[in-house]
Design an enzyme around this catalytic site. Structure first.
Site, PDB file in Angstrom:
ATOM      1  N   ASP A  88     -21.579  63.519   4.014  1.00 15.03           N
ATOM      2  CA  ASP A  88     -23.028  63.468   4.232  1.00 15.03           C
ATOM      3  C   ASP A  88     -23.547  62.034   4.234  1.00 15.03           C
ATOM      4  O   ASP A  88     -24.686  61.782   4.613  1.00 15.03           O
ATOM      5  CB  ASP A  88     -23.760  64.289   3.176  1.00 15.03           C
ATOM      6  N   ASP A 158     -15.787  61.430  -3.455  1.00 17.21           N
ATOM      7  CA  ASP A 158     -16.857  62.423  -3.305  1.00 17.21           C
ATOM      8  C   ASP A 158     -16.247  63.658  -2.666  1.00 17.21           C
ATOM      9  O   ASP A 158     -16.373  63.882  -1.464  1.00 17.21           O
ATOM     10  CB  ASP A 158     -17.981  61.846  -2.450  1.00 17.21           C
ATOM     11  N   ASP A 161     -14.628  70.781  -4.831  1.00 19.14           N
ATOM     12  CA  ASP A 161     -13.867  71.159  -6.020  1.00 19.14           C
ATOM     13  C   ASP A 161     -12.389  71.315  -5.656  1.00 19.14           C
ATOM     14  O   ASP A 161     -12.039  71.364  -4.467  1.00 19.14           O
ATOM     15  CB  ASP A 161     -14.445  72.448  -6.604  1.00 19.14           C
ATOM     16  N   PRO A 165      -8.967  72.024   1.172  1.00 22.06           N
ATOM     17  CA  PRO A 165      -8.614  70.650   1.546  1.00 22.06           C
ATOM     18  C   PRO A 165      -8.827  69.640   0.425  1.00 22.06           C
ATOM     19  O   PRO A 165      -8.191  68.591   0.392  1.00 22.06           O
ATOM     20  CB  PRO A 165      -9.545  70.354   2.729  1.00 22.06           C
TER      21      PRO A 165
END
Length: 289
Positions: A88, A158, A161, A165
């Protein structure tokens, strides 16, 4: 419009978080994950990957500020920064506010996440794509740190959980590869879930950090989206002094950086390492393993 539609997050066994959906803005299945972006009356735009909340425009500033400014200001002279994941680009946006950073490399496995984030999260990441210091690499983050010949002052992971991947980004092999590409005195920070509901996620990371780094710890932040209390942010470095930088020094560095923040302050930075007892116990158990 999607009136009456809800999205349920069932990441935590025995607990379900429900988001009301005003409107679905984007929905797709990429090569790596299911992705949906929708609007919620409280959190604004909400991004979910494989049914797990990743970021919202309502509270993204808390996570991104604490994941970036804490290690950068603790380090004090970060020039080369690496982000693994973070599609993001909110963390990159915060890190690039530091004029001292000469290059910020972001390694993201899924270019589809970056593409739609550029389109839909421009209110907080637009500056990233206009910054000549931003180096975007579409690749597997674990492979990148294992193979690169570059060295970094700060590495920020970043990740999702430890499932799908993202699971490889919680392994000892990965943490060793990060250690290899850190400059002397460099620091690694990670997202380690909500300890009240995900105790083992933090415990396992501290155990693996302790086998590699001289200083293995965590700090905390209160992020409304991540249900269950404090979120733990993992901390690993060979320089134990980085956790002990004085408030006076942090204030000087913060002022010199000219940062405009909504959550981070030098006082919050110092306090974030004062762990609640149950979280401190997890960290101490991990160190002894």
């Amino acid at each position: 419009m999607s009136q009456g539609l809800v999205f349920n997050e069932t990441l935590y066994p025995g607990v379900e978080v429900k988001y009301e959906c005003d409107n679905i803005l984007f929905q797709d299945r990429s090569e790596h994950q299911d992705l949906v972006l929708f609007t919620n009356p409280v959190f604004g735009k909400v991004l979910m990957l494989d049914g797990v909340t990743q970021v919202t425009t309502g509270d993204e500033f808390i996570y991104h500020e604490m994941m970036s400014h804490v290690p950068i200001l603790a380090h004090g002279d970060a020039r080369e920064v690496l982000i693994i994941g973070g599609g993001d680009c909110g963390m990159a946006e915060e890190a690039l506010k530091h004029a001292s950073i000469e290059r910020l490399t972001q390694v993201e496995i899924d270019d589809a996440v970056v593409s739609f984030s550029k389109e839909h999260f421009g209110d907080f990441n637009a500056a990233v794509f206009e910054d000549d210091r931003f180096d975007l690499v579409i690749d597997d983050g674990a492979r990148f740190v294992a193979e690169t010949d570059r060295r970094f002052d700060v590495v920020m992971v970043d990740s999702t959980d430890p499932m799908g991947p993202g699971a490889v980004l919680f392994t000892e092999e990965f943490y060793r590869a990060v250690h290899r590409c850190l400059k002397p005195g460099g620091v690694l920070v990670t997202q380690n879930g909500v300890p009240f509901l995900q105790r083992d996620e933090l415990l396992d990371s501290i155990r693996r950090f302790s086998a590699i780094y001289a200083d293995a710890s965590a700090y905390v932040a209160a992020i409304p989206t991540y249900f269950g209390g404090h979120m733990a942010l993992g901390w690993a470095t060979d320089n134990a002094e980085l956790r002990k930088v004085s408030l006076e020094t942090l204030e000087q560095r913060f002022e010199a950086a000219g940062l405009d923040t909504r959550y981070y302050t030098p006082e919050v930075h110092r306090a974030a390492f004062a762990l609640p007892r149950f979280i401190r116990d997890i960290v101490e158990e991990g160190r002894k393993a």
